[in-house]
Design an enzyme around this catalytic site. Structure first.
Site, PDB file in Angstrom:
ATOM      1  N   VAL A  85      57.195   7.277-129.869  1.00 20.70           N
ATOM      2  CA  VAL A  85      58.598   7.693-129.844  1.00 20.70           C
ATOM      3  C   VAL A  85      59.541   6.596-129.369  1.00 20.70           C
ATOM      4  CG1 VAL A  85      58.072  10.143-129.595  1.00 20.70           C
ATOM      5  CG2 VAL A  85      58.397   8.726-127.535  1.00 20.70           C
ATOM      6  N   ALA A 138      64.963   6.217-112.715  1.00 21.43           N
ATOM      7  CA  ALA A 138      66.132   5.849-113.525  1.00 21.43           C
ATOM      8  C   ALA A 138      66.031   6.452-114.921  1.00 21.43           C
ATOM      9  CB  ALA A 138      66.255   4.330-113.614  1.00 21.43           C
ATOM     10  N   TYR A 172      60.909   4.834-113.277  1.00 24.39           N
ATOM     11  CA  TYR A 172      60.687   6.223-113.683  1.00 24.39           C
ATOM     12  C   TYR A 172      61.871   7.109-113.297  1.00 24.39           C
ATOM     13  CZ  TYR A 172      58.242  10.701-114.241  1.00 24.39           C
ATOM     14  OH  TYR A 172      57.868  11.969-114.632  1.00 24.39           O
ATOM     15  N   LYS A 231      64.391   9.148-115.823  1.00 28.36           N
ATOM     16  CA  LYS A 231      64.524  10.597-115.781  1.00 28.36           C
ATOM     17  C   LYS A 231      65.939  11.034-115.392  1.00 28.36           C
ATOM     18  CE  LYS A 231      60.380  11.669-117.100  1.00 28.36           C
ATOM     19  NZ  LYS A 231      60.170  12.337-118.407  1.00 28.36           N
ATOM     20  N   ILE A 241      53.235  18.467-110.150  1.00 33.38           N
ATOM     21  CA  ILE A 241      52.445  19.341-111.027  1.00 33.38           C
ATOM     22  C   ILE A 241      51.012  18.818-111.123  1.00 33.38           C
ATOM     23  CG2 ILE A 241      52.297  20.383-113.310  1.00 33.38           C
ATOM     24  CD1 ILE A 241      54.819  21.168-111.737  1.00 33.38           C
ATOM     25  N   ASN A 283      58.894  15.501-124.347  1.00 32.42           N
ATOM     26  CA  ASN A 283      58.004  15.470-123.186  1.00 32.42           C
ATOM     27  C   ASN A 283      57.377  14.100-122.956  1.00 32.42           C
ATOM     28  OD1 ASN A 283      55.901  16.762-121.202  1.00 32.42           O
ATOM     29  ND2 ASN A 283      54.676  15.764-122.786  1.00 32.42           N
ATOM     30  N   SER A 310      62.643  15.061-114.355  1.00 27.67           N
ATOM     31  CA  SER A 310      61.753  15.105-113.196  1.00 27.67           C
ATOM     32  C   SER A 310      62.585  15.233-111.929  1.00 27.67           C
ATOM     33  CB  SER A 310      60.919  13.819-113.125  1.00 27.67           C
ATOM     34  OG  SER A 310      60.243  13.714-111.888  1.00 27.67           O
ATOM     35  N   ALA A 313      52.276  15.364-126.549  1.00 27.87           N
ATOM     36  CA  ALA A 313      51.693  16.688-126.329  1.00 27.87           C
ATOM     37  C   ALA A 313      50.175  16.708-126.309  1.00 27.87           C
ATOM     38  CB  ALA A 313      52.197  17.656-127.398  1.00 27.87           C
ATOM     39  N   SER A 314      49.541  15.555-126.253  1.00 21.97           N
ATOM     40  CA  SER A 314      48.078  15.543-126.331  1.00 21.97           C
ATOM     41  C   SER A 314      47.403  15.995-125.038  1.00 21.97           C
ATOM     42  CB  SER A 314      47.582  14.142-126.706  1.00 21.97           C
ATOM     43  OG  SER A 314      47.922  13.196-125.705  1.00 21.97           O
ATOM     44  N   ARG A 315      48.132  15.974-123.921  1.00 20.76           N
ATOM     45  CA  ARG A 315      47.507  16.367-122.655  1.00 20.76           C
ATOM     46  C   ARG A 315      48.567  16.803-121.659  1.00 20.76           C
ATOM     47  NH1 ARG A 315      47.667  11.847-118.988  1.00 20.76           N
ATOM     48  NH2 ARG A 315      48.573   9.999-119.970  1.00 20.76           N
TER      49      ARG A 315
END
Length: 246
Positions: free
Chosen positions: A63, A156, A154, A158, A187, A89, A141, A12-14
């Site tokens: 994580v 796979a 990526y 998601k 985004i 996230n 995604s 959540a830092s950015r």
């Protein structure tokens, strides 16, 4: 809307994670801003939340590390008494054509994006069961729905998040716990800002709404799914993508 709730937002830092953290805090939730390496950004975000009258703290944890996730959850539950909202996230990319993709790049993306979500859910599982309430929101995604050249790892990971979401939703539904996924499209973040302007314009042309999404678009969906208004929604994947997956 979320007063009295405690939310843990990973990565959540950015970018999208930061916007989700801010949006949850604005609705009254106490927010734990999880980060791996971006300590200054995470602490600055937590301070921004507090300065706006909310409750926020930064917490370092990779994580992808199962044991570290367990320690994080134990410490946070002990401190706050409960965690009501878990937003998975945290995610990375290591793009490249499959023919040249290294095993390390594949494994690292899977470990963070998919196993990271498993790790946090696994350690939160019994607390949610005990509470008989909770909201889990996993960030997938459109790449996990459609696939994307140069993103086999990526995509796979998601796609795996979608399967994880649906399975856990079935397991926890009987206790009133809702598990859903958001699949962002293109985004406007630091990651996408690095693309050449020509590439960005080409991508915009592929979006029916003809514009790049904003982190707020994803945060708005996350706030809704975290709220009581989404109490009868579980096991779903919401593509917030300007119509890319139509």
């Amino acid at each position: 809307m979320l007063t009295g709730k405690v939310a843990l937002v990973t990565g959540a830092s950015r970018g999208i994670g930061a916007q989700i953290a801010v949006a949850l805090a604005k609705e009254g939730a106490a927010v734990i801003v999880n980060y791996c390496g971006s300590k200054e950004k995470a602490e600055a975000l937590a301070e921004e939340i507090r300065s706006a009258g909310g409750s926020g703290e930064a917490y370092q944890c990779d994580v992808s590390n199962f044991t570290a996730c367990g320690e994080m959850v134990q410490e946070l539950v002990k401190k706050y008494g409960h965690i009501d909202i878990l937003v998975n996230n945290a995610g990375i990319t290591r793009d490249g054509l499959l023919a040249k993709m290294s095993e390390e790049d594949f494994d690292r993306v899977m470990d963070t994006n998919l196993k990271g979500a498993f790790n946090t859910i696994r350690h939160m599982y019994r607390f949610f069961l005990k509470q008989k309430s909770g909201k889990i929101i996993n960030l997938s995604s459109v790449s996990g729905i459609m696939g994307n050249p140069g993103q086999a790892n990526y995509s796979a990971s998601k796609a795996g998040v979608i399967g994880l979401t649906k399975s856990v939703a079935r397991e926890l539904a009987g206790r009133g716990i809702c598990v859903n996924a958001i699949a962002p499209g293109f985004i406007d973040t630091d990651m996408t800002a690095a693309l050449p302007e020509a590439a960005r314009e080409k991508l915009k042309e592929a979006i029916p709404l003809k514009r790049i999404g904003k982190p707020e678009d994803i945060a708005n969906m996350a706030v809704f799914l975290a709220s009581d208004k989404a109490d009868y929604i579980t096991g779903q994947v919401f593509a917030v993508d300007g119509g890319m997956t139509i």
